[in-house]
Design a protein around this motif. Structure first.
Motif, PDB file in Angstrom:
ATOM      1  N   LEU A 253       0.825  -1.206   0.000  1.00  0.00           N
ATOM      2  CA  LEU A 253       0.000   0.000   0.000  1.00  0.00           C
ATOM      3  C   LEU A 253       0.858   1.255   0.000  1.00  0.00           C
ATOM      4  O   LEU A 253       0.530   2.257  -0.651  1.00  0.00           O
ATOM      5  N   ALA A 254       1.969   1.212   0.731  1.00  0.00           N
ATOM      6  CA  ALA A 254       2.873   2.363   0.742  1.00  0.00           C
ATOM      7  C   ALA A 254       3.472   2.587  -0.641  1.00  0.00           C
ATOM      8  O   ALA A 254       3.617   3.742  -1.087  1.00  0.00           O
ATOM      9  N   VAL A 255       3.825   1.508  -1.331  1.00  0.00           N
ATOM     10  CA  VAL A 255       4.340   1.632  -2.698  1.00  0.00           C
ATOM     11  C   VAL A 255       3.290   2.280  -3.591  1.00  0.00           C
ATOM     12  O   VAL A 255       3.596   3.166  -4.403  1.00  0.00           O
ATOM     13  N   ILE A 256       2.038   1.857  -3.447  1.00  0.00           N
ATOM     14  CA  ILE A 256       0.952   2.454  -4.243  1.00  0.00           C
ATOM     15  C   ILE A 256       0.855   3.955  -3.982  1.00  0.00           C
ATOM     16  O   ILE A 256       0.724   4.764  -4.915  1.00  0.00           O
ATOM     17  N   ALA A 257       0.931   4.343  -2.708  1.00  0.00           N
ATOM     18  CA  ALA A 257       0.829   5.763  -2.365  1.00  0.00           C
ATOM     19  C   ALA A 257       1.978   6.563  -2.966  1.00  0.00           C
ATOM     20  O   ALA A 257       1.788   7.692  -3.451  1.00  0.00           O
ATOM     21  N   ILE A 258       3.178   6.006  -2.947  1.00  0.00           N
ATOM     22  CA  ILE A 258       4.334   6.697  -3.530  1.00  0.00           C
ATOM     23  C   ILE A 258       4.167   6.816  -5.047  1.00  0.00           C
ATOM     24  O   ILE A 258       4.417   7.878  -5.637  1.00  0.00           O
ATOM     25  N   LEU A 259       3.770   5.732  -5.694  1.00  0.00           N
ATOM     26  CA  LEU A 259       3.557   5.773  -7.141  1.00  0.00           C
ATOM     27  C   LEU A 259       2.497   6.808  -7.513  1.00  0.00           C
ATOM     28  O   LEU A 259       2.667   7.562  -8.481  1.00  0.00           O
ATOM     29  N   LYS A 260       1.408   6.841  -6.746  1.00  0.00           N
ATOM     30  CA  LYS A 260       0.345   7.814  -7.004  1.00  0.00           C
ATOM     31  C   LYS A 260       0.859   9.233  -6.842  1.00  0.00           C
ATOM     32  O   LYS A 260       0.576  10.112  -7.674  1.00  0.00           O
ATOM     33  N   MET A 261       1.631   9.474  -5.790  1.00  0.00           N
ATOM     34  CA  MET A 261       2.176  10.810  -5.554  1.00  0.00           C
ATOM     35  C   MET A 261       3.054  11.256  -6.727  1.00  0.00           C
ATOM     36  O   MET A 261       3.041  12.430  -7.117  1.00  0.00           O
ATOM     37  N   ARG A 262       3.783  10.334  -7.307  1.00  0.00           N
ATOM     38  CA  ARG A 262       4.692  10.665  -8.406  1.00  0.00           C
ATOM     39  C   ARG A 262       4.011  10.658  -9.773  1.00  0.00           C
ATOM     40  O   ARG A 262       4.653  10.924 -10.788  1.00  0.00           O
TER      41      ARG A 262
ATOM     42  N   SER B 173       3.762  18.444   3.583  1.00  0.00           N
ATOM     43  CA  SER B 173       3.112  19.261   2.554  1.00  0.00           C
ATOM     44  C   SER B 173       1.738  18.747   2.178  1.00  0.00           C
ATOM     45  O   SER B 173       0.942  19.474   1.573  1.00  0.00           O
ATOM     46  N   GLY B 174       1.460  17.488   2.513  1.00  0.00           N
ATOM     47  CA  GLY B 174       0.205  16.871   2.113  1.00  0.00           C
ATOM     48  C   GLY B 174       0.264  16.204   0.764  1.00  0.00           C
ATOM     49  O   GLY B 174      -0.736  15.643   0.298  1.00  0.00           O
ATOM     50  N   ALA B 175       1.428  16.237   0.115  1.00  0.00           N
ATOM     51  CA  ALA B 175       1.560  15.577  -1.184  1.00  0.00           C
ATOM     52  C   ALA B 175       1.400  14.067  -1.060  1.00  0.00           C
ATOM     53  O   ALA B 175       0.944  13.403  -1.990  1.00  0.00           O
ATOM     54  N   LEU B 176       1.777  13.540   0.088  1.00  0.00           N
ATOM     55  CA  LEU B 176       1.681  12.101   0.344  1.00  0.00           C
ATOM     56  C   LEU B 176       0.574  11.859   1.353  1.00  0.00           C
ATOM     57  O   LEU B 176       0.681  12.239   2.523  1.00  0.00           O
ATOM     58  N   GLN B 177      -0.502  11.228   0.903  1.00  0.00           N
ATOM     59  CA  GLN B 177      -1.678  11.002   1.732  1.00  0.00           C
ATOM     60  C   GLN B 177      -1.732   9.542   2.173  1.00  0.00           C
ATOM     61  O   GLN B 177      -1.938   8.644   1.349  1.00  0.00           O
ATOM     62  N   VAL B 178      -1.539   9.296   3.465  1.00  0.00           N
ATOM     63  CA  VAL B 178      -1.458   7.909   3.940  1.00  0.00           C
ATOM     64  C   VAL B 178      -2.329   7.634   5.163  1.00  0.00           C
ATOM     65  O   VAL B 178      -2.298   6.531   5.711  1.00  0.00           O
ATOM     66  N   ALA B 179      -3.125   8.602   5.591  1.00  0.00           N
ATOM     67  CA  ALA B 179      -3.926   8.428   6.810  1.00  0.00           C
ATOM     68  C   ALA B 179      -4.807   7.180   6.788  1.00  0.00           C
ATOM     69  O   ALA B 179      -4.980   6.532   7.831  1.00  0.00           O
ATOM     70  N   PRO B 180      -5.380   6.783   5.636  1.00  0.00           N
ATOM     71  CA  PRO B 180      -6.244   5.588   5.653  1.00  0.00           C
ATOM     72  C   PRO B 180      -5.523   4.314   6.066  1.00  0.00           C
ATOM     73  O   PRO B 180      -6.178   3.347   6.469  1.00  0.00           O
ATOM     74  N   MET B 181      -4.199   4.286   5.981  1.00  0.00           N
ATOM     75  CA  MET B 181      -3.467   3.074   6.329  1.00  0.00           C
ATOM     76  C   MET B 181      -3.571   2.737   7.816  1.00  0.00           C
ATOM     77  O   MET B 181      -3.450   1.578   8.200  1.00  0.00           O
ATOM     78  N   VAL B 182      -3.763   3.745   8.662  1.00  0.00           N
ATOM     79  CA  VAL B 182      -3.855   3.502  10.107  1.00  0.00           C
ATOM     80  C   VAL B 182      -5.260   3.009  10.424  1.00  0.00           C
ATOM     81  O   VAL B 182      -6.222   3.755  10.385  1.00  0.00           O
TER      82      VAL B 182
END
Length: 375
Positions: free
Chosen positions: A192-201, A334-343
């Motif tokens: 999921l973290a990889v997905i978030a990074i890919l989406k951010m980029r 900055s909010g560019a990386l959105q990961v709150a749903p993971m918790v």
């Protein structure tokens, strides 16, 4: 130790609670608060993420120690002594040790990579009660590695900086180009973290696969464009459907054994169980990059001939650089990386053993955060 903040009762008593790993089990105990050495800081732990590698460490202690010994020549820790795990954390400054500058006032929330700048350096989360990880009320950090956490960033999000940096490092190791189409196999915390990074980029479309309905839904929420249940459809066929192109400029590099017509593939193996590498090699298209981010602690095997005939680039990845850690903190701030749903849950120290049991059986939980002061 120069105490610059003695507002907590625990510091006055010199004792704290911590969860130790010993003889294959977790136990909540009372231990002395550690004393910072030169250029070190005593911090109060505010939030610590439970990492998949911690689950592996508990379930496969001997295998982990054997692998670490082969790579480093040294024992990661003594299997017969208590270990305080936890390397994904947010904390606040309490006290400074000798030879420190003390530039961050008491109460400043900080994040840090999970190691101490000693000689040799120490991986936090694999030390004893004198050098505890984040499953404790207090721990030690190196002053030179402290990064202040902005007021608007919650403790639990700051604690996710470490796993998000592991994912960013995996993506960096993959060296994805503008035409690459990623496929993420396994939507646990790292997938999921990889997905978030890919989406951010802005890399995509992103294809993700997992057997768990809740994790598939989380993958969609974090940015996956196509989500596949492997029990119902082939992730690799689903990838091909979105990777087809008639533009020669966007196609994968040529291989005379396989027809052209597909964009380059970057397959992230984020499961880490025996057989997965061979499964990915068999399913991935020719000339793929396969990035192995899943941590398998058991013996495994695969057929090199499959990778050879397909000319697959196989990359293994773990950890990160200090620059990558700082980059992720900036993206979280900055909010560019959105990961709150993971918790998906928060627990106290006493509930850590039960949280480990829950996470060992994939279901509703993704990332459980330990809050030593209560939740």
């Amino acid at each position: 130790m120069t105490v610059v903040d003695d507002t907590t009762e625990a510091v006055g008593t010199g004792l704290m609670q911590a969860v130790i790993m010993l003889d294959g089990a977790l136990e909540l105990v009372t231990v002395p608060i550690p004393t910072p050495g030169p250029r070190e800081v005593l911090v109060k732990v505010r939030a610590t993420g439970i990492c998949g590698s911690d689950l592996h460490c508990l379930a496969h202690t001997s295998e982990l120690l054997a692998a670490a010994k082969v790579v480093t020549g040294a024992d990661l820790f003594d299997i017969h002594k208590p270990v305080v795990m936890g390397h994904e954390f947010c904390a606040e400054v309490v006290a400074y040790g000798p030879e420190t500058r003390g530039t961050l006032p008491p109460g400043t929330r900080v994040a840090s990579p999970g190691f101490l700048l000693r000689d040799p350096f120490i991986l936090l989360g694999y030390g004893g009660t004198d050098i505890p990880g984040g499953y404790a009320e207090y721990m030690l950090l190196s002053e030179d590695l402290l990064a202040p956490v902005p007021d608007h960033v919650p403790d639990e999000i700051a604690a996710l900086a470490e796993p998000m940096t592991v994912a960013l490092h995996a993506v960096n190791r993959g060296k994805l180009g503008p035409d690459d189409v990623p496929l993420v196999i396994g939507c646990g915390p790292i997938g999921l973290a990889v997905i978030a990074i890919l989406k951010m980029r802005g890399i995509g479309p992103i294809v993700a696969a997992d057997f768990s309905p809740s994790r598939r839904e989380m993958a969609r929420e974090l940015g996956a464009d196509v989500v596949v249940d492997p029990a119902e459809a082939s992730p690799y066929e689903s990838w091909r459907q979105v990777a087809e192109t008639g533009d020669p400029e966007r196609m994968a590099r040529p291989n005379v054994l396989f027809p052209p017509g597909l964009r380059p593939a970057a397959v992230f193996e984020c499961v880490g169980i025996p057989g997965m590498i061979q499964q990915v090699l068999a399913g991935a298209p020719a000339c793929s990059k396969v990035i192995v981010a899943g941590v398998c602690m058991e013996p495994d095997s695969f057929l090199p001939s499959v990778a050879i005939l397909k000319e697959i680039d196989l990359v293994f990845t773990i950890a990160f650089t200090l620059e990558e850690y700082q980059e992720v903190l900036g993206h979280l701030a900055s909010g560019a990386l959105q990961v709150a749903p993971m918790v998906t849950d928060r627990v106290g120290l006493a509930e850590v053993p039960e949280a480990f049991a829950r996470l060992s059986k994939p279901g509703q939980d993704v990332k459980i955060v330990v809050v030593p002061a209560g939740h």
